[in-house]
Design an enzyme around this catalytic site. Structure first.
Site, PDB file in Angstrom:
ATOM      1  N   PHE A 152       0.604   6.600  -0.325  1.00  0.00           N
ATOM      2  CA  PHE A 152       1.601   5.761  -0.972  1.00  0.00           C
ATOM      3  C   PHE A 152       2.984   5.909  -0.371  1.00  0.00           C
ATOM      4  O   PHE A 152       3.813   5.004  -0.480  1.00  0.00           O
ATOM      5  CB  PHE A 152       1.664   6.075  -2.481  1.00  0.00           C
ATOM      6  CG  PHE A 152       2.386   7.360  -2.814  1.00  0.00           C
ATOM      7  CD1 PHE A 152       3.763   7.406  -2.922  1.00  0.00           C
ATOM      8  CD2 PHE A 152       1.673   8.539  -3.012  1.00  0.00           C
ATOM      9  CE1 PHE A 152       4.428   8.592  -3.229  1.00  0.00           C
ATOM     10  CE2 PHE A 152       2.323   9.726  -3.313  1.00  0.00           C
ATOM     11  CZ  PHE A 152       3.707   9.754  -3.418  1.00  0.00           C
ATOM     12  N   LYS A 176      -7.626   0.638   4.193  1.00  0.00           N
ATOM     13  CA  LYS A 176      -7.660   0.830   2.742  1.00  0.00           C
ATOM     14  C   LYS A 176      -6.338   1.475   2.361  1.00  0.00           C
ATOM     15  O   LYS A 176      -6.161   2.681   2.450  1.00  0.00           O
ATOM     16  CB  LYS A 176      -8.833   1.725   2.351  1.00  0.00           C
ATOM     17  CG  LYS A 176      -9.333   1.534   0.888  1.00  0.00           C
ATOM     18  CD  LYS A 176      -8.301   1.796  -0.189  1.00  0.00           C
ATOM     19  CE  LYS A 176      -8.015   3.283  -0.360  1.00  0.00           C
ATOM     20  NZ  LYS A 176      -7.078   3.522  -1.535  1.00  0.00           N
ATOM     21  N   GLU A 179      -3.560   2.240  -3.507  1.00  0.00           N
ATOM     22  CA  GLU A 179      -3.533   1.233  -4.571  1.00  0.00           C
ATOM     23  C   GLU A 179      -2.206   1.222  -5.321  1.00  0.00           C
ATOM     24  O   GLU A 179      -1.924   0.280  -6.072  1.00  0.00           O
ATOM     25  CB  GLU A 179      -4.697   1.453  -5.541  1.00  0.00           C
ATOM     26  CG  GLU A 179      -4.701   2.774  -6.288  1.00  0.00           C
ATOM     27  CD  GLU A 179      -5.380   3.912  -5.522  1.00  0.00           C
ATOM     28  OE1 GLU A 179      -5.811   4.878  -6.182  1.00  0.00           O
ATOM     29  OE2 GLU A 179      -5.455   3.832  -4.275  1.00  0.00           O
ATOM     30  N   SER A 229      -3.114  14.199   0.720  1.00  0.00           N
ATOM     31  CA  SER A 229      -3.043  15.590   0.296  1.00  0.00           C
ATOM     32  C   SER A 229      -4.139  16.413   0.962  1.00  0.00           C
ATOM     33  O   SER A 229      -5.175  15.877   1.383  1.00  0.00           O
ATOM     34  CB  SER A 229      -3.170  15.695  -1.223  1.00  0.00           C
ATOM     35  OG  SER A 229      -4.482  15.338  -1.630  1.00  0.00           O
ATOM     36  N   CYS A 284       5.807  13.943   3.926  1.00  0.00           N
ATOM     37  CA  CYS A 284       5.062  15.115   4.381  1.00  0.00           C
ATOM     38  C   CYS A 284       5.867  15.952   5.373  1.00  0.00           C
ATOM     39  O   CYS A 284       5.512  17.093   5.651  1.00  0.00           O
ATOM     40  CB  CYS A 284       3.729  14.704   5.001  1.00  0.00           C
ATOM     41  SG  CYS A 284       3.877  13.819   6.559  1.00  0.00           S
ATOM     42  N   GLU A 383       2.468  22.371  -2.410  1.00  0.00           N
ATOM     43  CA  GLU A 383       3.229  21.186  -2.012  1.00  0.00           C
ATOM     44  C   GLU A 383       3.626  20.433  -3.280  1.00  0.00           C
ATOM     45  O   GLU A 383       2.775  20.007  -4.060  1.00  0.00           O
ATOM     46  CB  GLU A 383       2.385  20.289  -1.114  1.00  0.00           C
ATOM     47  CG  GLU A 383       3.145  19.062  -0.626  1.00  0.00           C
ATOM     48  CD  GLU A 383       2.296  18.148   0.234  1.00  0.00           C
ATOM     49  OE1 GLU A 383       2.841  17.584   1.200  1.00  0.00           O
ATOM     50  OE2 GLU A 383       1.093  17.989  -0.060  1.00  0.00           O
TER      51      GLU A 383
END
Length: 497
Positions: A152, A176, A179, A229, A284, A383
């Site tokens: 995201f 993909k 969402e 992740s 990240c 994290e």
């Protein structure tokens, strides 16, 4: 009510309505309001996208390198011309500021720039006369259908890290997207169409874990690229490789910024603030741990703390906003839980962003700075992915280095110093895939490759750049011997030895 109708998949060069009957809302994180809804693809819909990609990919593979480069050139121009509108869409669904969104698009566009050089990047090698009358040459060929599963936090940049190289190499690409931020992917699909990419070479299937599992299980998907992740990256790597696929799976991070006693404190403080709190820390490569060495700790913490009241927390629609919202209410609560845990475990909360001048609606957290954090604390181990900066003090370079090298993650690390010797030694010693010297966010330019070490990367191929080309192609070595042939009217002489 949503601001626009339900999004659609993009298959075979056009929008396709979802047929699974399952949808979820897409929310504006600055207000919590629904802006659209997104269909969640069934395994059958994923299969349809892969099937059309497989057919389109055969023709695209046969397309000349010059024609592929032409499409890339056109795409990069369309991407730049449409950057402002794409950034607006990203800001609405992610919450990052317009400037942050434009920066994301620019870094993604660098990969399109790199991919325009595909005629050079796919050059093979040749050895003449390896044996009497025998020559050997190597070529790189595409894999077929490859898939990208993207996070995201960078709805345009990370897909561009993948699809530009994959498509330039002659593959068909199925995306993909997350969402939570699905609209940018459809905009990219239209840009590819407008650039002249044949229908079916770039597809978008929206979905959740069901769509991911279908891509991994599909026998015609040759490779999976993933960013997200670490727990999910580890699972996708295991499942994908077990299914016989190539997998590059980029996971989490806990990036350290070591500040030596001789560093410029103001420069280091400016760097820490921008790297820790930009895009609300949802990067990240964000700096989440500052490690001041020796006596620099007190002035550095003070300098960082002085800068934070000037940062404005608010919606991306406000041009004065510096820090936007987090992606969801659940993630906001998770970040706040880490701050609470840090305080409970003994860290000193020198800047508290949990309260204060925050918007009444949306998922906002202000900058938080926890000093005197210890290795055993959850705020250091995990994290967090939010605007939370931990300060772990070290007495020496060796202690600071051990903090970086002993951590589970090894994505990026930085050192701030005036000493060339210290910088070189750190670059030599540190166990991280990307290193910055007086650069807090050392994301490589497009003609290098991006990826970390340890639990930050699963697989042996990093993303984009030269390693991206190698990941999306496979090497073929051709050994050839030609017999004597005088049919062309030539007298050929072959030596006997």
């Amino acid at each position: 009510m949503p601001e626009q109708d339900e999004l659609q998949h993009w298959i075979s060069g056009s929008a396709r309505a979802g047929r699974s009957g399952r949808t979820i809302p897409v929310l504006d994180p600055a207000t919590g309001a629904e802006v659209t809804s997104v269909p969640l693809a069934s395994a059958e819909e994923v299969g349809e996208a892969v099937a059309t990609a497989k057919v389109a990919g055969r023709a695209w593979r046969a397309t000349s390198l010059g024609r592929r480069a032409d499409v890339l050139y056109a795409f990069r121009q369309i991407l730049r011309e449409g950057a402002d509108e794409l950034a607006r869409i990203i800001s609405r669904e992610h919450g990052k500021t317009h400037g942050d969104a434009l920066g994301e698009i620019a870094r993604g566009a660098e990969n399109a720039d790199y991919a325009t050089g595909i005629p050079e990047l796919l050059k093979g090698s040749f050895s003449e006369q390896v044996s009497t009358g025998v020559d050997v040459h190597s070529i790189r060929q595409p894999l077929g259908v490859v898939a990208g599963i993207t996070p995201f936090n960078f709805p345009a940049m990370v897909p561009l890290w993948m699809c530009t190289t994959a498509i330039a190499c002659g593959n068909a690409f199925v995306l993909k997207p997350s969402e939570k931020v699905p609209s940018a992917a459809v905009v990219l699909a239209r840009m590819w169409r407008d650039a002249g990419l044949p229908d079916g070479v770039f597809s978008v299937v929206h979905g959740d874990k069901g769509a991911v599992d279908a891509l991994i299980a599909h026998p015609d998907v040759a490779a999976i690229s993933f960013v997200g992740s670490t727990p999910v990256a580890r699972g996708i790597y295991a499942a994908g490789t077990a299914a016989g696929k190539r997998v590059q799976a980029l996971g989490g991070a806990k990036n350290h910024m070591v500040v030596m006693p001789d560093a410029d404190v103001d420069a280091a403080a400016d760097a820490a603030v921008s790297a820790a709190f930009g895009s609300a820390g949802e990067r990240c490569m964000a700096v989440s741990v500052v490690v001041p060495v020796g006596d620099v700790a007190e002035p550095l913490v003070a300098a960082i703390s002085r800068r934070l009241p000037a940062l404005r927390v608010g919606p991306a629609s406000d041009p004065d906003t510096d820090i936007g919202p987090l992606i969801s209410a659940e993630h906001r609560d998770r970040v706040l839980g880490y701050v609470d845990a840090g305080v409970a475990e003994g860290a000193e909360l020198v800047v508290d962003g949990r309260t204060g001048d925050l918007p009444d609606s949306g998922y906002f957290v202000g900058p938080c700075v926890l000093d005197r954090v210890e290795r055993s604390m959850s705020v250091y181990r995990d994290e967090i992915f939010g605007p939370v900066l931990s300060v772990v003090r070290a007495d020496s370079y060796d202690e600071a280095l051990s903090l970086v090298n002993e951590h589970e993650f090894g994505n990026g690390a930085a050192i701030f110093t005036r000493s060339g010797g210290a910088a070189r030694q750190f670059s030599f010693d540190v166990e991280a895939g990307m290193v910055g010297v007086n650069v807090p966010v050392p994301v490589p330019v497009a003609h290098f490759s991006f990826g970390g070490w340890k639990s930050s990367l699963f697989g042996d191929a990093r993303i984009y750049g030269p390693e991206g080309v190698r990941f999306y192609t496979r090497d073929k070595v051709v050994t050839s011997r030609w017999q004597r042939d005088s049919t062309a009217g030539m007298s050929l002489h072959f030596p006997s030895s």
